[in-house]
Motif scaffolding. Structure first.
Motif: not given
Length: 284
Positions: A117-145
């Motif tokens: 989840a994120s609070a919206g496209v381009g939010s801090a949570g969106n950016i941090a989650s994409e960074l985490f996905k890259q570092v951890a090598g996982v495929n999580l689907v973004h659901v912006p709220y």
């Protein structure tokens, strides 16, 4: 301010504005103009120091998210000062994974079957989650709220696997046992959540995300005006009562030179913008 009332940025702006009014002996109007219209209005404003913008590091990626802007988010703004720094907290449902490693193992066993989840496209949570996905090598689907409250609900219901949020936006739900905090993206544990490990302690030290907030002016604003605004904002940042108040919310008040903020904006645009290019979106 390109954010709605009640947001983290709004909280900072109103606290700072109240003190600046006392210093300047004139009204400081906090104008909430969410999204790109608010940002564009500052880019096109007269460079006289009377229109300035308080925004988050989400500003660094709007050029990657929007290919047809009528302004340049880097070149059309002059940094005044950073005002705050705030790590994000990785949140998970109470019945979900208990550690970051558990989450990663689960996500790798079922790639693309878990959401974040994120609070919206381009939010801090969106950016941090994409960074985490890259570092951890996982495929999580973004659901912006549409904001943090809806994203919080998605975690409490178990609709999403994680939500990277700020403590002052979701910490009360952790403290009341309605969701679990897995880790924080700070270099050391947060005093308000001493039992929650850092990402480094959890084994993912490269997820060193800093949610920063800064004040900008139109790029042609004269340097003496920038220097005056920087000096006065530094006085507010140094106020002991303000620092104490925001520390209890998990926010560190920090200042900077105008040049340092300009450099921070450019470096974040280069670091995180690549996650949001058309090519990156097509690969998801």
């Amino acid at each position: 301010m390109p954010f709605s009332a009640g947001s983290n940025t709004d909280l900072l702006a109103r606290a700072f504005g109240a003190q600046l009014e006392g210093m300047w002996k004139q009204a400081v109007v906090i104008e909430n103009r969410p999204g790109l219209p608010g940002t564009a209005s500052v880019a096109k404003a007269a460079p006289d120091g009377y229109t300035i913008m308080l925004t988050s590091n989400g500003h660094s990626i709007i050029g990657s998210l929007n290919q047809s802007l009528n302004f340049d988010p880097i070149k059309d703004f002059a940094g005044i000062t950073q005002v705050a720094s705030q790590p994000v907290v990785m949140l998970a449902p109470i019945e979900g994974p208990k550690t970051v490693k558990d989450l990663v193992d689960l996500a790798k066993s079922k790639p693309g079957q878990f959401n974040y989840a994120s609070a919206g496209v381009g939010s801090a949570g969106n950016i941090a989650s994409e960074l985490f996905k890259q570092v951890a090598g996982v495929n999580l689907v973004h659901v912006p709220y549409r904001g943090t409250p809806e994203a919080n609900i998605s975690i409490m219901r178990g609709d999403t696997a994680i939500f990277m949020s700020f403590y002052n936006a979701s910490g009360d739900l952790v403290q009341s046992g309605k969701m679990r905090a897995l880790a924080v993206t700070a270099p050391k544990r947060m005093p308000v959540m001493p039992d929650v490990p850092t990402m480094k302690e959890a084994g993912y030290g490269d997820v060193d995300f800093d949610g920063w907030f800064g004040v900008f002016a139109p790029v042609q604003t004269p340097k003496p005006i920038i220097a005056k605004l920087n000096k006065d904002l530094a006085t507010v940042i140094a106020d002991p009562e303000q620092r104490k108040r925001f520390t209890t919310l998990g926010v560190d008040l920090v200042g900077s030179t105008p040049e340092a903020l300009d450099k921070l904006l450019a470096s974040d645009a280069a670091r995180y913008g690549k996650f949001f290019t058309p090519a990156a979106a097509a690969a998801k």
